[in-house]
Design an enzyme around this catalytic site. Structure first.
Site, mmCIF file in Angstrom:
data_model
loop_
_atom_site.group_PDB
_atom_site.id
_atom_site.type_symbol
_atom_site.label_atom_id
_atom_site.label_comp_id
_atom_site.label_asym_id
_atom_site.label_seq_id
_atom_site.Cartn_x
_atom_site.Cartn_y
_atom_site.Cartn_z
ATOM 1 N N ASP A 1 0.907 -1.189 0.025
ATOM 2 C CA ASP A 1 -0.040 0.168 -0.075
ATOM 3 C C ASP A 1 0.880 1.151 0.176
ATOM 4 O O ASP A 1 1.914 1.323 0.688
ATOM 5 C CB ASP A 1 -0.946 0.191 1.268
ATOM 6 C CG ASP A 1 -1.931 1.125 1.266
ATOM 7 O OD1 ASP A 1 -2.156 1.539 0.062
ATOM 8 O OD2 ASP A 1 -2.271 1.623 2.308
ATOM 9 N N GLU B 1 2.223 2.876 3.042
ATOM 10 C CA GLU B 1 3.565 2.384 3.702
ATOM 11 C C GLU B 1 4.754 2.790 3.320
ATOM 12 O O GLU B 1 5.820 2.489 3.772
ATOM 13 C CB GLU B 1 3.353 0.812 3.543
ATOM 14 C CG GLU B 1 2.266 0.080 4.150
ATOM 15 C CD GLU B 1 2.193 0.356 5.984
ATOM 16 O OE1 GLU B 1 3.186 0.005 6.506
ATOM 17 O OE2 GLU B 1 1.018 0.797 6.530
ATOM 18 N N ASP C 1 -2.657 -3.793 4.313
ATOM 19 C CA ASP C 1 -1.329 -2.953 3.787
ATOM 20 C C ASP C 1 -0.363 -3.765 2.850
ATOM 21 O O ASP C 1 0.366 -2.856 2.159
ATOM 22 C CB ASP C 1 -0.548 -2.760 5.214
ATOM 23 C CG ASP C 1 -1.119 -1.878 6.124
ATOM 24 O OD1 ASP C 1 -1.754 -0.780 5.757
ATOM 25 O OD2 ASP C 1 -1.005 -2.144 7.364
#
Length: 634
Positions: free
Chosen positions: A349, A352, A384
């Protein structure tokens, strides 16, 4: 006027002749030619003539005329071409500032009765014409301009709109049909009826066959409702689709001799080379060098009630030729990825890698690169990290980038939590909401990656025991796999190990694309036997279904309401929803109860979770008070 100034009588001084008579003559010829054809560009040429007449200096070439008003690239190029032709005919030293001997003077119009400047109609003439036209319309006569009849929209054969209309019409003809289709279902069923792809655009274009759906909606032939979208025909669309279906049936029923007689001699030779005639193909398809294909046979049989024998009878071997075995145009691996044709890629993601502590987030990227992990940074609507099986696509010569391959999402998704982030998400309620969305995202193996040691939780808003209890509840109660790591380097190491493990796990498996809209989240037989599921959803469908603020059903909103009650977890809310799917059904059940005590204990015997425990009287009473108390709760 003062009397001292004498009045001068006499003729006006003659204007000087144009210093560029050759250019003027060419423009006059162009204008007269456009006027003969009735083209509006005649007015543009007239404006250029007026500008050239006012210019007092000689021009060496047409490029110099660009400084004049109304001289664009098009007129200058035409004049340059004529100038080069003039030099070839009269020599490179021919004069361009004088006309050849015997040439008529420039500026003469096509109609000798009009002057060169009277070519364009005056405003008064235009107004008179419009008034006369309006009067003719009022009288109902032909004096005015007739308004063109609007042409009815009919999609081209084998186009996207044609395939969508036919598919929805045939689906409605099936007894007991639901009357609408989802996007994925509609695309897969309509693809055999269309020459273009519904998902991959052609080279050099950004449009697919699905782009024609917006046109159908604008023409009031198709209606789009609900979320996920449901597509159905309007009354106008149903009438048009019925006509298209009748034409399609007539085309299929044309005899072979009649079709060959209508084709030209070249088409006959190509059909003989093909050795098989497909009555479902159009004339253009039958003239192509490839074998005609009847890929929509099952769909037409289901809609029109044809038997397989009638479909097979449509393909007849030509006399004197060897019959060729025919295959369907739908590739056997269109909806699946065979072993060796895909790579396992880690998707990260973008949150991140950007924002917040930039150094810490860039350290994760550097560690993944140092470990040799192939990853792709993109927007993930839930989670994530996750892994996709990306199809290997060979680059096309002459194209900068290779076409995008299909992507199927593996059943593993990771939500990463540092200790400070875990504390903040518990306080603002994101922690429960994220777990709820992870459970319903469609992936069967959610993982919580908790980063940080117990010492890092010493100075947070919540006590360390509360954070540890939340982690244990996530694993024991919610059923997530929880992985504890110390820092970013260990997180990168875990992602590296998982990527290599999944690459080995799926390396010899055929992955099949399924639609979550149509099939739901039913566990596969392979998963029950302990093997990884090879029936996966596409990344596009996964990410679209995981949008945080998308429209929710009454059942989903009811579940989120119940989960706001302290002590009512997701499992307990799911158990209540199995008995009472909406607030209306729950309130109706309360009304059927005879006493207050019975109402308070209505939900107490509902069993939840793997251990099938009772919900209990306390929670049952709380839910009753929430939905049945008329005033404010105290």
């Amino acid at each position: 006027m003062p009397a001292s100034e004498p009045v001068r009588f006499g003729r006006k001084r003659a204007l000087p002749s144009c210093p560029n008579p050759l250019f003027l003559q060419w423009l006059t010829d162009l204008r007269d030619e456009a006027k003969e054809k009735g083209l509006k560009i005649q007015y543009t040429y007239q404006k250029a003539i007026n500008s050239l007449n006012k210019y007092p200096l000689p021009l060496k070439n047409a490029k110099e005329a660009k400084i004049l008003q109304n001289f664009g690239d098009g007129i200058c190029k035409i004049l340059d071409d004529k100038l080069q032709r003039h030099y070839r005919q009269n020599g490179p030293n021919a004069s361009i500032h004088s006309l050849p001997k015997g040439a008529p003077p420039p500026g003469r119009t096509y109609n000798n009765n009009n002057s060169s400047n009277s070519l364009a109609p005056s405003r008064k003439e235009i107004k008179e014409r419009n008034d006369a036209g309006d009067a003719g319309k009022d009288r109902g006569g032909d004096g005015g301009t007739k308004k063109k009849k609007k042409r009815e929209y009919v999609p081209q054969q084998r186009s996207g709109g044609y395939a969508v209309l036919l598919t929805l019409y045939r689906q409605q003809q099936i007894p007991g049909s639901k009357g609408y289709m989802f996007k994925m279902e509609l695309q897969s069923e309509a693809q055999p009826l269309c020459d273009k792809s519904f998902s991959v655009p052609d080279l050099g274009s950004k449009y697919t066959a699905w782009s024609s759906v917006s046109t159908l909606i604008q023409k009031n032939l198709l209606i789009k409702t609900h979320n996920p979208a449901r597509y159905s025909l309007t009354d106008e669309g149903l009438a048009l689709a019925e006509r298209l279906e009748s034409v399609e049936k007539e085309r299929r029923n044309v005899p072979v001799e009649g079709r060959r007689g209508a084709a030209g001699p070249e088409e006959e030779e190509e059909e003989e080379e093909d050795a098989v005639v497909d009555l479902t193909a159009s004339d253009e398809e039958s003239s192509s060098s490839s074998l005609a294909v009847r890929s929509d046979q099952s769909l037409s049989e289901r809609a029109s009630g044809e038997t397989p024998s009638s479909g097979d009878a449509g393909r007849l071997p030509l006399p004197g030729k060897t019959q060729v075995t025919m295959t369907t145009s739908r590739k056997p691996n269109r909806d699946c990825l065979l072993p060796g044709t895909y790579d396992v890629i880690l998707c990260v993601d973008f949150i991140e890698t950007t924002g917040g502590s930039h150094y810490r987030k860039q350290e994760l990227v550097k560690e993944l690169q140092r470990n040799g992990v192939g990853f792709d940074v993109r927007k993930l609507n839930v989670g994530d990290f996750l892994w996709v099986a990306r199809e290997k696509v060979a680059p096309i010569p002459g194209q900068l980038r290779a076409p995008a391959g299909r992507e199927l999402v593996l059943d593993y998704i990771i939500e990463r939590k540092r200790m400070d982030d875990l504390c903040g998400s518990i306080i603002d309620g994101r922690f429960r909401e994220q777990k709820f969305r992870l459970k319903r995202c469609g992936l069967r193996r959610p993982i919580y990656l908790v980063e940080g040691s117990s010492s890092s939780a010493a100075h947070l808003s919540l006590p360390e025991a509360t954070l540890q209890q939340a982690i244990v509840n996530t694993q024991v109660v919610d059923g997530f796999f929880v992985k504890r790591v110390q820092d970013v380097r260990e997180s990168a190491a875990y992602l590296t190990v998982m990527t290599r493990y999944l690459s080995k796990l799926y390396q010899n498996r055929t992955l099949v694309c399924r639609s979550r809209e149509l099939e739901g989240d039913v566990p596969s037989d392979e998963e029950e036997r302990g093997n990884p599921s090879c029936s996966l959803i596409s990344f596009a469908e996964f990410n679209h279904g995981a949008v945080k603020n998308k429209c929710q059903t009454v059942r989903e909103v009811f579940a989120r309401q119940l989960m706001q009650i302290s002590g009512l977890s997701g499992d307990k809310a799911a158990a209540i929803l199995e008995q009472y799917g909406t607030p209306h059904s729950l309130l109706a059940a309360y009304e059927k109860c005879g006493s207050e005590s019975e109402k308070e204990k209505l939900l107490s015997c509902i069993r939840y979770g793997k251990l099938k425990r009772n919900l209990g009287p306390a929670l049952s009473r709380t839910v009753y008070q929430l939905y049945c108390t008329p005033g404010a709760l105290t």
